[in-house]
Design a protein around this motif. Structure first.
Motif, PDB file in Angstrom:
ATOM      1  N   ASP A   4       6.804  -8.914   7.014  1.00 38.83           N
ATOM      2  CA  ASP A   4       6.849  -8.088   7.998  1.00 38.83           C
ATOM      3  C   ASP A   4       5.400  -8.047   8.637  1.00 38.83           C
ATOM      4  N   LYS A   5       5.051  -8.556   9.756  1.00 41.31           N
ATOM      5  CA  LYS A   5       3.554  -8.372  10.267  1.00 41.31           C
ATOM      6  C   LYS A   5       3.341  -6.846  10.328  1.00 41.31           C
ATOM      7  N   ASN A   6       4.178  -5.894  10.696  1.00 41.61           N
ATOM      8  CA  ASN A   6       3.749  -4.670  11.140  1.00 41.61           C
ATOM      9  C   ASN A   6       3.933  -3.636  10.033  1.00 41.61           C
ATOM     10  N   LYS A   7       4.455  -4.020   8.900  1.00 45.40           N
ATOM     11  CA  LYS A   7       4.551  -3.091   7.810  1.00 45.40           C
ATOM     12  C   LYS A   7       4.756  -3.620   6.256  1.00 45.40           C
ATOM     13  N   HIS A   9       7.576  -4.008   3.468  1.00 42.61           N
ATOM     14  CA  HIS A   9       8.827  -3.779   3.329  1.00 42.61           C
ATOM     15  C   HIS A   9       9.368  -4.543   2.035  1.00 42.61           C
TER      16      HIS A   9
END
Length: 281
Positions: A4-7, A9
C-alpha cells in the motif's frame, strides 16, 4: 504484508509466539512487539528489548488487564500469549523526561521548585550528571526539590546511552545548562542522527560551541545568552530552546512550537505558574 503506497498494512490469520532479537533497543519497536505478542499463540521472547520507564509501564498495564509478561525492567522479555484481555483501572507513571526538563528550568532560573508525583529513580544517570555540575537538589520517594544554585562546573563527558544510561531526550535540555557552566564540556550523541542541530540555534544566542561532527560537540561556558528569534528542530530541541530563552537576556521568539507540544503538555502554562513570562502568538 499488503503493498500500500499510503500506509503499512499487515494481515495474518493468527500470530504465533517466537524469539525476537531486536536490531537495537528501540522503544517503539519493543512496544509494538509486546502488544502483538500478548495475544499471540504460545510464548514470545524479546531480546535486547528497550527497558525505558514507559516500556515498563506498558508491560505493567497489560499485565493488569490480563497479559502474562515477565522480565519487565530488563532487556529480555518473556510473554505468554493469552486468549483475551479485560478492562481495568491503571495509573500511568509520571513522565521522567518532563521531570528532567522542569528540573533544568528551575536550575537555569535559580529557582526553588518542588516537583511532585514523579519517580526520581527513573533518572539515575541524569541526577549523577547534575551532581557533577554542582546543582543543588534533594530527591524524595516521589518528589524532587530543586534549590537555587550557581557557579556550575563543566562535565568532562556527556554521553547518551540506552536506558538506564543518560537519556538522549535530555541531552539537548542539559546542554543549555552546560552553556552556563564554567569550563569545557564534551557532548557525545550515540543514538540518533541530527540530534545536535539545535546547537546552531544556541550559537545564535551567543553560546560558545564547536560542533566537531554530527555526534560530537564541545561547549565552553559560562556564556551569557541573548534573546533572538530561534526555531525548534524537534521535540527535545524545542524544550532546550524554551530553557535557553528562560535564562537569556531579553526576549526570545521560538518558531515551530508544534514540536514542543507533541512532547510537553501545556508547558507554557506550567512555566507561567512558576513565574515565567511566556506567551503564545
Amino acid at each position: 504484508m499488503i503493498d500500500d503506497k499510503n500506509k503499512l498494512h499487515f494481515k495474518a490469520e493468527k500470530l504465533i509466539g517466537t524469539k525476537i532479537i531486536m536490531a537495537e533497543a528501540s522503544v517503539t519497536a519493543t512496544e509494538n512487539a509486546i502488544m502483538a505478542a500478548v495475544l499471540a499463540e504460545g510464548v514470545t521472547e524479546i531480546r535486547w528489548a528497550a527497558m525505558e520507564p514507559h516500556v515498563q509501564d506498558l508491560c505493567n498495564f497489560l499485565n493488569k488487564i490480563g497479559a502474562d509478561i515477565s522480565g519487565i525492567g530488563s532487556h529480555v522479555l518473556k510473554i505468554k500469549g493469552v486468549k483475551n484481555l479485560q478492562g481495568g483501572e491503571y495509573k500511568i507513571t509520571s513522565d521522567y523526561l518532563e521531570t528532567g526538563t522542569l528540573a533544568l528550568a528551575a536550575m537555569l532560573t535559580h529557582g526553588d521548585v518542588l516537583l511532585r508525583d514523579t519517580d526520581p529513580e527513573h533518572l539515575d544517570s541524569f541526577w549523577e550528571k547534575l551532581e557533577e555540575v554542582g546543582a543543588k537538589f534533594t530527591l524524595g520517594k516521589d518528589t524532587v526539590h530543586v534549590k537555587p544554585s550557581s557557579d556550575w562546573t563543566a562535565v568532562e563527558k556527556l554521553r547518551t546511552a540506552v536506558y538506564p544510561g543518560f537519556a538522549t531526550d535530555l541531552q539537548a535540555p542539559f546542554a543549555v545548562l552546560l552553556t552556563q557552566a564554567k569550563g569545557e564540556s564534551k557532548i557525545y550523541e550515540t543514538l540518533f542522527e541530527g540530534r545536535l542541530n539545535y546547537l546552531f540555534e544556541l550559537q545564535k544566542m551567543g553560546a560558545d560551541i564547536d560542533i566537531l561532527n554530527p555526534h560530537h560537540a564541545v561547549i565552553r561556558g559560562p556564556k551569557e545568552l541573548k534573546g533572538v528569534p530561534i526555531a525548534s528542530c524537534d521535540i527535545r530541541a524545542g524544550a532546550a530552546m524554551v530553557l535557553a530563552a528562560l535564562c537569556a537576556k531579553g526576549e526570545t521568539e521560538i518558531s515551530n512550537v508544534n514540536y514542543i507540544d507533541r512532547g510537553y503538555e501545556r508547558i507554557d502554562e506550567k512555566l507561567r505558574e512558576l513565574g515565567a513570562e511566556i506567551r503564545r502568538r
